[in-house]
Design an enzyme around this catalytic site. Structure first.
Site, PDB file in Angstrom:
ATOM      1  N   PRO A 187       0.809  -1.240   0.000  1.00 26.32           N
ATOM      2  CA  PRO A 187       0.000   0.000   0.000  1.00 26.32           C
ATOM      3  C   PRO A 187       0.831   1.274   0.000  1.00 26.32           C
ATOM      4  O   PRO A 187       0.282   2.370   0.033  1.00 26.32           O
ATOM      5  CB  PRO A 187      -0.784  -0.119   1.305  1.00 26.32           C
ATOM      6  CG  PRO A 187       0.164  -0.835   2.228  1.00 26.32           C
ATOM      7  CD  PRO A 187       0.917  -1.815   1.363  1.00 26.32           C
ATOM      8  N   LYS A 209      13.928 -12.375  -0.564  1.00 28.83           N
ATOM      9  CA  LYS A 209      13.284 -13.257   0.411  1.00 28.83           C
ATOM     10  C   LYS A 209      14.039 -14.586   0.430  1.00 28.83           C
ATOM     11  O   LYS A 209      14.263 -15.199  -0.615  1.00 28.83           O
ATOM     12  CB  LYS A 209      11.813 -13.490   0.040  1.00 28.83           C
ATOM     13  CG  LYS A 209      11.032 -12.217  -0.298  1.00 28.83           C
ATOM     14  CD  LYS A 209      10.906 -11.272   0.877  1.00 28.83           C
ATOM     15  CE  LYS A 209      10.143 -10.011   0.467  1.00 28.83           C
ATOM     16  NZ  LYS A 209      10.027  -9.044   1.567  1.00 28.83           N
TER      17      LYS A 209
END
Length: 365
Positions: free
Chosen positions: A228, A313
């Site tokens: 966001p 990641k």
């Protein structure tokens, strides 16, 4: 003192042990790492007495990915007398005072590992610091100014109230933060807590002067996987105009700044608009590290940006191996294409199962 203590995030001791063993071997220094899972630190014991000090001076701290702090330490002090914990610590420093100039040591840090069990000692550490500092000053130590780069910081790593490692770090080659952890406040108007990852990355990889020159209102950035808007927030705060690439919605507060353009596209397919010269690429997408590495390379090699901060990641197993493989692939590809570059990688405090990488492409040969 023939040992290094290196702090890390609990759970990453094996990665740190592999890394420090490898870096030491590159300098022709050998020893072994003492590793206990989830203890939040690693002890690397050198076979030769003076080698730990050499490692603390010669391994660039900013090249260690998984270490939060690097200090030379004594053997573990045990059974510290409750009525006088200070004398055994003073004796440890006296034993090295003829080799190491403690006069211009600048600061004392009484620390613990970053575990819930160790943090229960924090009140004790605060109280213990004051009388210990006074005792050290009586010895003629701690006379340097805090920002004296050639000085030393004195560290006490407390395991409990009766056990500790006594040591020091070099101010030019350590983390300046207590426990190696920067204390950042979450901005109340930020869209997500991930914003702290990029803030810490900027503070870690760039000096204040570099930040002002390389992140300002004259620059354009692309944020892949922006929704966001936690990372976009940090760029907008510094004045950049950001192309926020994500199918998800961006925070209304970011639209209100007039400093973003939302591009509802796939981050792997997006290409920069031809009307703008992109300075920065940032990326925090959840994807295989090898795929993210290839994506970043595409942007750099095509000249779509010249500086980037991104996250990789990590898998559940062989994390250090995966990191090395990705970074090696990036470096070899840039060298093959004739690029000059600067690369840094760090397992930041606000990272979890990931590392953060910074690359600046300086020029083409």
């Amino acid at each position: 003192m023939n040992k290094l203590a290196l702090y890390c995030r609990p759970g990453f001791e094996k990665e740190l042990a592999a890394e420090i063993s490898e870096k030491a071997a590159e300098l022709g220094i050998f020893g072994f790492a003492r590793v206990e899972e989830n203890q939040g630190y690693v002890i690397f014991e050198c076979y030769q007495t003076d080698d730990a000090d050499r490692l603390a001076r010669e391994i660039p701290f900013n090249q260690l990915i998984f270490a939060r702090q690097m200090i030379v330490v004594s053997d573990l002090l045990t059974d510290l007398p409750v009525q006088d914990r200070i004398s055994p610590i003073i004796q440890q420093y006296q034993a090295i005072a003829h080799q190491i100039n403690l006069t211009y040591s600048t600061e004392l840090l009484v620390e613990t590992a970053d575990t819930n069990e160790a943090k229960s000692l924090s009140a004790f550490c605060r109280k213990f610091t004051v009388p210990l500092r006074q005792a050290l000053k009586k010895q003629g130590w701690l006379q340097g100014t805090r920002h004296h780069k050639q000085g030393l910081t004195l560290h006490i790593l407390m395991l409990d109230s009766t056990q500790c490692y006594v040591g020091y770090s070099y101010n030019y080659n350590h983390s300046e933060h207590f426990m190696g952890i920067p204390r950042l406040k979450f901005p109340l108007d930020a869209p997500s807590r991930s914003t702290l990852k990029l803030e810490e990355a900027i503070l870690t990889f760039l000096s204040r002067e570099e930040e002002k020159k390389r992140l300002n209102e004259q620059m354009y950035a692309v944020d892949l996987g922006a929704c966001p808007g936690g990372w976009t927030y940090q760029l907008v705060k510094r004045g950049l105009f950001v192309y926020a690439v994500d199918h998800g919605k961006m925070a209304a507060s970011l639209h209100d700044t007039g400093r973003i353009e939302h591009c509802a596209e796939d981050g792997f397919k997006f290409q920069p608009p031809k009307r703008s010269k992109i300075d920065w690429l940032v990326c925090d997408m959840v994807e295989q590290p090898s795929r993210i590495s290839q994506l970043i390379l595409k942007w750099l090699v095509n000249g779509w940006c010249h500086e980037t901060i991104f996250n990789l990641k990590l898998p559940m197993k062989k994390r250090y191996l995966e990191v090395k493989k990705c970074l090696q692939m990036i470096e070899e590809s840039l060298e093959k294409q004739g690029f000059r570059y600067h690369i840094q990688a760090k397992h930041l405090y606000h990272d979890r199962e990931e590392i953060t990488v910074h690359i600046a492409v300086k020029s083409l040969d």
